[in-house]
Write an enzyme that holds these catalytic residues in place. Structure first.
Site, short mmCIF file in Angstrom:
data_model
loop_
_atom_site.label_atom_id
_atom_site.label_comp_id
_atom_site.label_asym_id
_atom_site.label_seq_id
_atom_site.Cartn_x
_atom_site.Cartn_y
_atom_site.Cartn_z
N CYS A 1 24.01 2.91 19.88
CA CYS A 1 25.05 3.12 18.97
C CYS A 1 22.89 3.46 18.10
CB CYS A 1 25.09 2.58 17.45
SG CYS A 1 25.46 2.80 16.16
N CYS B 170 23.33 2.19 14.03
CA CYS B 170 23.50 0.88 14.42
C CYS B 170 22.48 0.17 14.37
CB CYS B 170 24.46 0.38 15.39
SG CYS B 170 25.98 0.86 13.89
#
Length: 186
Positions: free
Chosen positions: A131, A134
């Site tokens: 991700c 993230c």
């Protein structure tokens, strides 16, 4: 299952992983608790039974109960957040970025350990789960809290090696007709 037993199960074509697994867990710019918390979060993200068992067993010698729980929580919450925020990041629908997630994430605000450690462990899990949004957020947080680029690189190296070990063990299990938790390398 121990780390040494995991290393012994890696086939010769994965010798680099065998060597790297030993080195990333013992030679680091991180404190031992940070190393093992990152390892747990990465193992949770990598989803191999034996890797998770071995890492958590070894980590119990380096983390107290609160640290073990927080590292597991980092792996758990990133399992949810990485899917959600990767979709928000990669989707062509700009509205996703404007809508609240409406997902409980209280552990991020109160992880039970130093916030910088939890953020670092979340970064390790996010690296395994891929991700980008993230990774950027957790990297920014740990840098803001005084961690260095070398610290971040060490956490990501831990995550990369643990993921690769889990991948090889799963692949070897598939080739031998066994599930990922009982494979024996030839």
């Amino acid at each position: 299952m121990s780390i040494e037993a995991l290393k012994a199960r890696l086939p010769d074509y994965a010798k680099d992983l065998r060597l790297n697994l030993g080195s990333v867990l013992t030679t680091s710019s991180l404190k031992p608790g940070q190393v093992w918390g990152a390892a747990i979060a990465a193992a949770y993200a990598a989803r191999n039974d034996d890797v998770t068992r071995a890492i958590v067993a070894e980590a119990a010698q380096h983390l107290d109960a609160a640290g073990l729980t927080a590292a597991k929580a980092a792996g758990a919450i990133m399992g949810m957040n990485n899917v959600y925020y990767r979709t928000v990041h990669l989707s062509g629908n700009a509205d996703f970025k404007k809508i609240p997630a409406r997902l409980r994430m209280n552990v991020i605000g109160n992880p039970g350990v130093e916030k910088v450690d939890f953020e670092l462990w979340s970064l390790a899990a996010s690296a395994v789960n891929g991700c980008g949004m993230c990774i950027e957020a957790h990297e920014r947080e740990v840098m803001h809290k005084g961690m260095s680029t070398e610290n971040i690189q060490d956490a990501v190296r831990i995550a990369a090696v643990i993921h690769a070990v889990a991948t090889v063990l799963d692949a070897e299990a598939a080739l031998s007709g066994q599930d990922g938790s009982t494979a024996v390398a030839a």
